[in-house]
Design a protein around this motif. Structure first.
Motif, mmCIF file in Angstrom:
data_model
loop_
_atom_site.group_PDB
_atom_site.id
_atom_site.type_symbol
_atom_site.label_atom_id
_atom_site.label_comp_id
_atom_site.label_asym_id
_atom_site.label_seq_id
_atom_site.Cartn_x
_atom_site.Cartn_y
_atom_site.Cartn_z
ATOM 1 N N ALA A 177 0.828 -1.208 0.000
ATOM 2 C CA ALA A 177 0.000 0.000 0.000
ATOM 3 C C ALA A 177 0.865 1.262 0.000
ATOM 4 N N MET A 178 1.959 1.255 0.754
ATOM 5 C CA MET A 178 2.823 2.436 0.781
ATOM 6 C C MET A 178 3.515 2.642 -0.568
ATOM 7 N N GLY B 157 2.780 5.862 -3.076
ATOM 8 C CA GLY B 157 3.836 6.721 -3.621
ATOM 9 C C GLY B 157 3.790 6.804 -5.137
ATOM 10 N N VAL B 158 3.599 5.647 -5.770
ATOM 11 C CA VAL B 158 3.488 5.638 -7.232
ATOM 12 C C VAL B 158 2.246 6.405 -7.671
ATOM 13 N N GLY B 159 1.128 6.195 -6.968
ATOM 14 C CA GLY B 159 -0.120 6.873 -7.323
ATOM 15 C C GLY B 159 -0.040 8.381 -7.166
ATOM 16 N N LEU B 160 0.623 8.846 -6.112
ATOM 17 C CA LEU B 160 0.784 10.292 -5.942
ATOM 18 C C LEU B 160 1.596 10.890 -7.090
ATOM 19 N N GLN C 164 -7.281 16.291 -6.096
ATOM 20 C CA GLN C 164 -8.256 15.248 -6.415
ATOM 21 C C GLN C 164 -7.632 14.196 -7.317
ATOM 22 N N TYR C 165 -6.871 14.617 -8.317
ATOM 23 C CA TYR C 165 -6.174 13.669 -9.189
ATOM 24 C C TYR C 165 -5.200 12.818 -8.378
ATOM 25 N N MET C 166 -4.411 13.482 -7.530
ATOM 26 C CA MET C 166 -3.369 12.778 -6.793
ATOM 27 C C MET C 166 -3.956 11.799 -5.783
ATOM 28 N N ALA D 99 -3.592 7.793 -5.945
ATOM 29 C CA ALA D 99 -2.888 7.158 -4.828
ATOM 30 C C ALA D 99 -3.748 6.069 -4.191
ATOM 31 N N ALA D 100 -5.035 6.329 -4.025
ATOM 32 C CA ALA D 100 -5.912 5.323 -3.427
ATOM 33 C C ALA D 100 -6.031 4.089 -4.325
#
Length: 120
Positions: free
Chosen positions: A23-24, A28-31, A58-60, A64-65
């Protein structure tokens, strides 16, 4: 007091530790991906009525989720078997690589069969 002896078998991470680590990493990749695509979207089409910071966040957060959720599940699925099972599987698996001599002998036998089949 003497130091504690080192364990012969190191402790593997638990399922919850694997989920948290996945998840971490996914977060990080999603952000990062959310920042890249959100910035591009804002530069291309404008921020809209809510403003730049709200649109970018909102995009980030959405990215990330999503990445965090799927990478946490994927890290558990990928690492579900204990290391002993993987070692046993590798020992029992037939070797894929052959020596040059074995490969040449197999190739020569196939040529012989092909010659025999064509001559008859």
């Amino acid at each position: 007091m003497p130091p504690m002896p080192a364990s012969a078998h190191p402790q593997a991470p638990s399922v919850w530790q694997k989920i948290r680590m996945g998840a971490m990493m996914g977060t990080g990749v999603g952000l990062t991906i959310g920042f890249i695509f959100g910035s591009y979207s804002i530069l291309r089409g404008g921020a809209g009525p809510r403003g730049v910071l709200s649109t970018l966040s909102q995009y980030m957060l959405g990215s990330a989720a999503t990445f965090g959720f799927f990478l946490s599940i994927g890290s558990v699925i990928r690492n579900d078997a204990p290391p002993q099972w993987e070692a046993a599987r590798l020992q029992l698996a037939a070797p894929v690589l052959r020596s040059r001599n074995e490969g040449f002998a197999i190739m020569k036998a196939r040529w012989q069969l092909e010659k025999a089949r064509r001559s008859s």
